[in-house]
Design an enzyme around this catalytic site. Structure first.
Site, PDB file in Angstrom:
ATOM      1  N   GLY A  13       0.780  -1.247   0.000  1.00 47.68           N
ATOM      2  CA  GLY A  13       0.000   0.000   0.000  1.00 47.68           C
ATOM      3  C   GLY A  13       0.803   1.284   0.000  1.00 47.68           C
ATOM      4  N   MET A  91      -3.947  -7.629  -6.563  1.00 48.17           N
ATOM      5  CA  MET A  91      -3.423  -8.808  -7.253  1.00 48.17           C
ATOM      6  C   MET A  91      -4.507  -9.763  -7.770  1.00 48.17           C
ATOM      7  SD  MET A  91      -0.333  -8.056  -7.297  1.00 48.17           S
ATOM      8  CE  MET A  91       0.507  -9.532  -7.864  1.00 48.17           C
ATOM      9  N   ASN A 108      -4.936   1.420 -13.216  1.00 48.18           N
ATOM     10  CA  ASN A 108      -3.954   0.517 -12.600  1.00 48.18           C
ATOM     11  C   ASN A 108      -2.576   1.119 -12.759  1.00 48.18           C
ATOM     12  OD1 ASN A 108      -2.889  -1.865 -11.390  1.00 48.18           O
ATOM     13  ND2 ASN A 108      -2.284  -2.581 -13.422  1.00 48.18           N
ATOM     14  N   HIS A 110       1.410   0.002 -13.110  1.00 45.77           N
ATOM     15  CA  HIS A 110       2.198  -1.187 -13.432  1.00 45.77           C
ATOM     16  C   HIS A 110       3.682  -0.816 -13.480  1.00 45.77           C
ATOM     17  CE1 HIS A 110       3.022  -5.119 -15.086  1.00 45.77           C
ATOM     18  NE2 HIS A 110       3.835  -4.531 -15.943  1.00 45.77           N
ATOM     19  N   ASP A 146      -2.906  -5.782 -18.018  1.00 47.97           N
ATOM     20  CA  ASP A 146      -1.929  -4.715 -18.296  1.00 47.97           C
ATOM     21  C   ASP A 146      -1.994  -4.207 -19.736  1.00 47.97           C
ATOM     22  OD1 ASP A 146      -1.018  -5.112 -15.657  1.00 47.97           O
ATOM     23  OD2 ASP A 146       0.425  -6.618 -16.282  1.00 47.97           O
ATOM     24  N   GLU A 175       6.577   5.808  -9.297  1.00 45.99           N
ATOM     25  CA  GLU A 175       5.162   5.427  -9.296  1.00 45.99           C
ATOM     26  C   GLU A 175       4.358   6.385  -8.427  1.00 45.99           C
ATOM     27  OE1 GLU A 175       4.149   1.317  -8.463  1.00 45.99           O
ATOM     28  OE2 GLU A 175       6.028   0.621  -9.322  1.00 45.99           O
TER      29      GLU A 175
END
Ligand code: GRF
Length: 191
Positions: A13, A91, A108, A110, A146, A175
């Protein structure tokens, strides 16, 4: 536009925490309404609670099938009037029906420069392939893994000295910035 965000996690997280912080600092106009985990022992749950965010466990193992799990997830998102779902280390692969229902409402993050290195172990694979640059991508989620429309990316140079662990750290730092930037971008675009 200000979204009502739900963050879906399964583990650590750290991206989740950055989004919560951006909400609390007023960096984004959107509100983090809830953090949902499919994993009852995800470390991120405690972190979200510490931030005073509502947490909800929807454990896929407690459902007979993916459809029932997703129905419960959808019901909760609707009940909370969520209009942006941010997957952050979530996941569980979502079905075609679910991604159609929530089309362009699920993001999302990645850890690679998609469309390269879809799936798991991205950093190890990037080093093995001897690529010079990797990074991270935020994309809309569709039925394929993805593969949804790319919204934005950040680049990280791979050094000879990098290991998958050092690379993971560097990419994760990018990220954290990227996810916030994308939310801001969508707030402007849709507003
Ligand atoms: C990140 O590397 C993200 O790109 C991937 O899963 C990892 C989650 O990390 N989808 P964290 O739980 O946000 O720390």
């Amino acid at each position: 536009m200000a979204f009502n965000i739900a963050i879906l996690i399964s583990g650590n997280g750290s991206n989740m925490l950055e989004i919560i912080k951006a909400y609390k600092d007023g960096q984004i106009n959107s509100k983090v309404i809830a953090v949902i985990s499919n994993n009852p022992i995800a470390k991120g749950i405690k972190k979200a609670k510490t931030q005073g965010i509502i947490t909800k466990i929807i454990n896929h193992n407690e459902f007979d099938n993916l459809k029932d799990f997703e129905e419960s997830l959808s019901d909760y998102l609707e009940k909370k009037k969520i209009n942006l779902v941010c997957l952050a280390g979530f996941m569980k692969v979502l079905s075609r029906d679910f991604t159609i229902k929530w089309n362009k409402k699920i993001l999302n993050i990645h850890p690679s420069l998609l469309p390269s290195f879809k799936g798991l172990n991205t950093h190890k694979r990037a080093i093995e392939k001897n690529v010079k640059y990797t990074g991270c991508t935020v994309h809309f989620v569709d039925e394929s893994i993805d593969s949804g429309e790319i919204i934005d990316q950040e680049i990280v140079k791979i050094l000879k000295s990098d290991t998958d662990i050092s690379l993971k750290k560097k990419v994760l730092m990018k990220e954290h910035k990227l996810y916030i930037r994308v939310i801001k971008k969508l707030e402007k675009k849709i507003g």
